[in-house]
Design a protein around this motif. Structure first.
Motif, PDB file in Angstrom:
ATOM      1  N   ASN A 102      73.916   0.035   8.137  1.00 45.96           N
ATOM      2  CA  ASN A 102      73.145  -1.032   8.768  1.00 45.96           C
ATOM      3  C   ASN A 102      73.778  -2.392   8.515  1.00 45.96           C
ATOM      4  N   LYS A 103      74.192  -2.618   7.278  1.00 44.72           N
ATOM      5  CA  LYS A 103      74.815  -3.897   6.914  1.00 44.72           C
ATOM      6  C   LYS A 103      76.119  -4.099   7.693  1.00 44.72           C
ATOM      7  N   ILE A 104      76.908  -3.037   7.807  1.00 48.48           N
ATOM      8  CA  ILE A 104      78.179  -3.124   8.532  1.00 48.48           C
ATOM      9  C   ILE A 104      77.950  -3.507   9.989  1.00 48.48           C
ATOM     10  N   PHE A 105      77.020  -2.812  10.654  1.00 47.24           N
ATOM     11  CA  PHE A 105      76.764  -3.093  12.067  1.00 47.24           C
ATOM     12  C   PHE A 105      76.139  -4.471  12.264  1.00 47.24           C
ATOM     13  N   LEU A 106      75.329  -4.916  11.314  1.00 49.36           N
ATOM     14  CA  LEU A 106      74.759  -6.266  11.395  1.00 49.36           C
ATOM     15  C   LEU A 106      75.863  -7.323  11.313  1.00 49.36           C
ATOM     16  N   GLU A 107      76.831  -7.104  10.422  1.00 48.91           N
ATOM     17  CA  GLU A 107      77.925  -8.063  10.253  1.00 48.91           C
ATOM     18  C   GLU A 107      78.861  -8.039  11.453  1.00 48.91           C
ATOM     19  N   VAL A 108      79.181  -6.842  11.945  1.00 51.86           N
ATOM     20  CA  VAL A 108      80.112  -6.707  13.069  1.00 51.86           C
ATOM     21  C   VAL A 108      79.527  -7.311  14.331  1.00 51.86           C
ATOM     22  N   ASN A 109      78.233  -7.141  14.512  1.00 47.45           N
ATOM     23  CA  ASN A 109      77.591  -7.561  15.760  1.00 47.45           C
ATOM     24  C   ASN A 109      77.079  -8.998  15.711  1.00 47.45           C
ATOM     25  N   THR A 110      77.340  -9.696  14.599  1.00 45.65           N
ATOM     26  CA  THR A 110      76.894 -11.085  14.476  1.00 45.65           C
ATOM     27  C   THR A 110      77.796 -12.008  15.294  1.00 45.65           C
ATOM     28  N   GLY A 111      77.195 -12.794  16.151  1.00 46.67           N
ATOM     29  CA  GLY A 111      77.954 -13.769  16.929  1.00 46.67           C
ATOM     30  C   GLY A 111      78.472 -13.250  18.248  1.00 46.67           C
ATOM     31  N   ARG A 112      78.606 -11.939  18.393  1.00 53.16           N
ATOM     32  CA  ARG A 112      79.059 -11.386  19.671  1.00 53.16           C
ATOM     33  C   ARG A 112      78.332 -10.067  19.906  1.00 53.16           C
ATOM     34  N   ARG A 113      77.752  -9.977  21.084  1.00 54.73           N
ATOM     35  CA  ARG A 113      76.929  -8.811  21.404  1.00 54.73           C
ATOM     36  C   ARG A 113      77.779  -7.754  22.076  1.00 54.73           C
ATOM     37  N   ASN A 114      77.872  -6.610  21.447  1.00 60.27           N
ATOM     38  CA  ASN A 114      78.585  -5.463  22.003  1.00 60.27           C
ATOM     39  C   ASN A 114      77.571  -4.349  22.223  1.00 60.27           C
ATOM     40  N   THR A 115      77.515  -3.825  23.461  1.00 59.17           N
ATOM     41  CA  THR A 115      76.481  -2.850  23.815  1.00 59.17           C
ATOM     42  C   THR A 115      76.548  -1.614  22.943  1.00 59.17           C
ATOM     43  N   MET A 116      77.745  -1.062  22.774  1.00 63.51           N
ATOM     44  CA  MET A 116      77.892   0.170  21.997  1.00 63.51           C
ATOM     45  C   MET A 116      77.517  -0.061  20.533  1.00 63.51           C
ATOM     46  N   ILE A 117      77.981  -1.169  19.984  1.00 61.14           N
ATOM     47  CA  ILE A 117      77.649  -1.485  18.592  1.00 61.14           C
ATOM     48  C   ILE A 117      76.151  -1.701  18.439  1.00 61.14           C
ATOM     49  N   SER A 118      75.544  -2.353  19.429  1.00 60.15           N
ATOM     50  CA  SER A 118      74.099  -2.601  19.386  1.00 60.15           C
ATOM     51  C   SER A 118      73.309  -1.295  19.395  1.00 60.15           C
ATOM     52  N   ILE A 119      73.799  -0.315  20.163  1.00 58.55           N
ATOM     53  CA  ILE A 119      73.122   0.983  20.209  1.00 58.55           C
ATOM     54  C   ILE A 119      73.148   1.643  18.837  1.00 58.55           C
ATOM     55  N   PHE A 120      74.346   1.660  18.204  1.00 54.06           N
ATOM     56  CA  PHE A 120      74.460   2.257  16.873  1.00 54.06           C
ATOM     57  C   PHE A 120      73.649   1.461  15.841  1.00 54.06           C
ATOM     58  N   GLN A 121      73.638   0.146  16.015  1.00 55.44           N
ATOM     59  CA  GLN A 121      72.862  -0.701  15.114  1.00 55.44           C
ATOM     60  C   GLN A 121      71.381  -0.365  15.201  1.00 55.44           C
ATOM     61  N   ASN A 122      70.871  -0.175  16.400  1.00 59.06           N
ATOM     62  CA  ASN A 122      69.459   0.181  16.582  1.00 59.06           C
ATOM     63  C   ASN A 122      69.148   1.566  16.022  1.00 59.06           C
ATOM     64  N   ILE A 123      70.094   2.495  16.190  1.00 58.40           N
ATOM     65  CA  ILE A 123      69.897   3.850  15.661  1.00 58.40           C
ATOM     66  C   ILE A 123      69.800   3.822  14.145  1.00 58.40           C
ATOM     67  N   PHE A 124      70.748   3.128  13.505  1.00 60.75           N
ATOM     68  CA  PHE A 124      70.742   3.080  12.044  1.00 60.75           C
ATOM     69  C   PHE A 124      69.583   2.255  11.500  1.00 60.75           C
ATOM     70  N   MET A 125      69.165   1.226  12.244  1.00 61.67           N
ATOM     71  CA  MET A 125      68.018   0.446  11.798  1.00 61.67           C
ATOM     72  C   MET A 125      66.742   1.280  11.866  1.00 61.67           C
ATOM     73  N   ALA A 126      66.619   2.100  12.927  1.00 64.86           N
ATOM     74  CA  ALA A 126      65.464   3.005  13.029  1.00 64.86           C
ATOM     75  C   ALA A 126      65.488   4.022  11.892  1.00 64.86           C
ATOM     76  N   ALA A 127      66.699   4.525  11.576  1.00 63.46           N
ATOM     77  CA  ALA A 127      66.837   5.481  10.469  1.00 63.46           C
ATOM     78  C   ALA A 127      66.489   4.808   9.143  1.00 63.46           C
ATOM     79  N   TYR A 128      66.863   3.537   9.002  1.00 65.21           N
ATOM     80  CA  TYR A 128      66.555   2.804   7.763  1.00 65.21           C
ATOM     81  C   TYR A 128      65.050   2.620   7.596  1.00 65.21           C
ATOM     82  N   VAL A 129      64.382   2.208   8.665  1.00 69.08           N
ATOM     83  CA  VAL A 129      62.926   2.027   8.604  1.00 69.08           C
ATOM     84  C   VAL A 129      62.246   3.352   8.264  1.00 69.08           C
ATOM     85  N   LEU A 130      62.742   4.429   8.874  1.00 64.23           N
ATOM     86  CA  LEU A 130      62.185   5.753   8.587  1.00 64.23           C
ATOM     87  C   LEU A 130      62.401   6.132   7.126  1.00 64.23           C
ATOM     88  N   MET A 131      63.580   5.833   6.591  1.00 61.01           N
ATOM     89  CA  MET A 131      63.875   6.147   5.194  1.00 61.01           C
ATOM     90  C   MET A 131      63.026   5.305   4.246  1.00 61.01           C
TER      91      MET A 131
END
Length: 263
Positions: free
Chosen positions: A31-60
């Protein structure tokens, strides 16, 4: 002998908990990696993975404490009330030592689950200004923290006592449930809900019995006055849970010592 029981309990339970914590921290790091990578520039694919891992984090976040409780319950039931109980109760140790060893290690894992949870939040929020803001916050509100130190200590003590109280309530419910024969699981659940109902009534009565000044809800109380009132609540509930914990421990020890009915 209690020391040997504690070492055995840690060894027997550590693998499952460490796997749980490892999975949680790995998801946090991704989650931290995708948050850092996607900061300042929006990439659709990265955003999808970011949302997946964020959902997994909330679930955990929701799962880690639930799984901790499930593992605590399963360990006690399997090791003392299941087939392993035949071996455990032949050991040259007192019954209360068996209960105490499981209680201490269960509380340890419960506390570690909370520490891992807080550590994961720190990882997610950490950045160039995070620790600077933390130091600034503590420096800005130093006086408040100094005045609240006693309350913070009381809150931590109550949290630990509440953990002991909750674990012993599970233990007593399972110990009482095994007296019902083949309906032991249903009996344990029934005893747990019955205890919860009784404790809820007791807590309400105690809360109503706490002296609240007449002008508490009319005028805005001072910070010091609020701390004193909150401290009174913390002390009252801590004492109540300590007394109930002692009762739960004694009853569990009595049932397992005198009324044991293994599967």
């Amino acid at each position: 002998m209690l020391g040997k029981l504690l070492k055995h309990e840690i060894k027997a339970t550590s693998r499952e908990y460490l796997l749980l914590y490892g999975a949680f921290l790995i998801i946090t790091i991704f989650n931290k990696i995708f948050l850092e990578v996607n900061t300042g520039r929006r990439n659709t694919m990265i955003s999808i993975f970011q949302n997946i891992f964020m959902a997994a984090y909330v679930l955990m976040c929701m799962t880690i404490f639930i799984v901790t409780i499930i593992l605590i319950i399963r360990r006690f039931y399997k090791n003392l009330l299941g087939d392993e109980g035949y071996l455990m109760f032949t050991l040259p140790v007192k019954t209360y030592e068996l209960i105490l060893s499981k209680l201490v290690i269960s509380l340890l894992w419960f506390v570690l689950s909370f520490v891992v949870f807080i550590f994961s939040i720190v990882i997610l929020l950490s950045g160039h200004d995070f620790f600077r803001e933390i130091f600034y916050f503590f420096d800005e509100y130093t006086q408040i923290f100094e005045e609240s130190f006693g309350t913070i200590v009381l809150f931590i003590v109550m949290a630990l006592v509440s953990g002991i109280f909750s674990i012993l309530m599970y233990y007593l419910s399972m110990a009482g449930g095994q007296l019902i024969g083949k309906y032991r699981i249903v009996g344990a659940i029934g005893i747990y809900f019955a205890l919860s109902f009784i404790i809820q009534i007791l807590s309400t009565c105690i809360m109503l019995g706490i002296d609240v000044p007449n002008n508490f809800f009319i005028s805005t109380p001072s910070y010091q006055f609020f701390l004193q009132f909150f401290n009174k609540i913390l002390v009252t509930y801590t004492v109540m849970e300590l007394i109930l914990s002692a009762i739960f421990f004694v009853l569990t020890n009595y049932i397992l010592s005198k009324r044991l009915n293994l599967e």
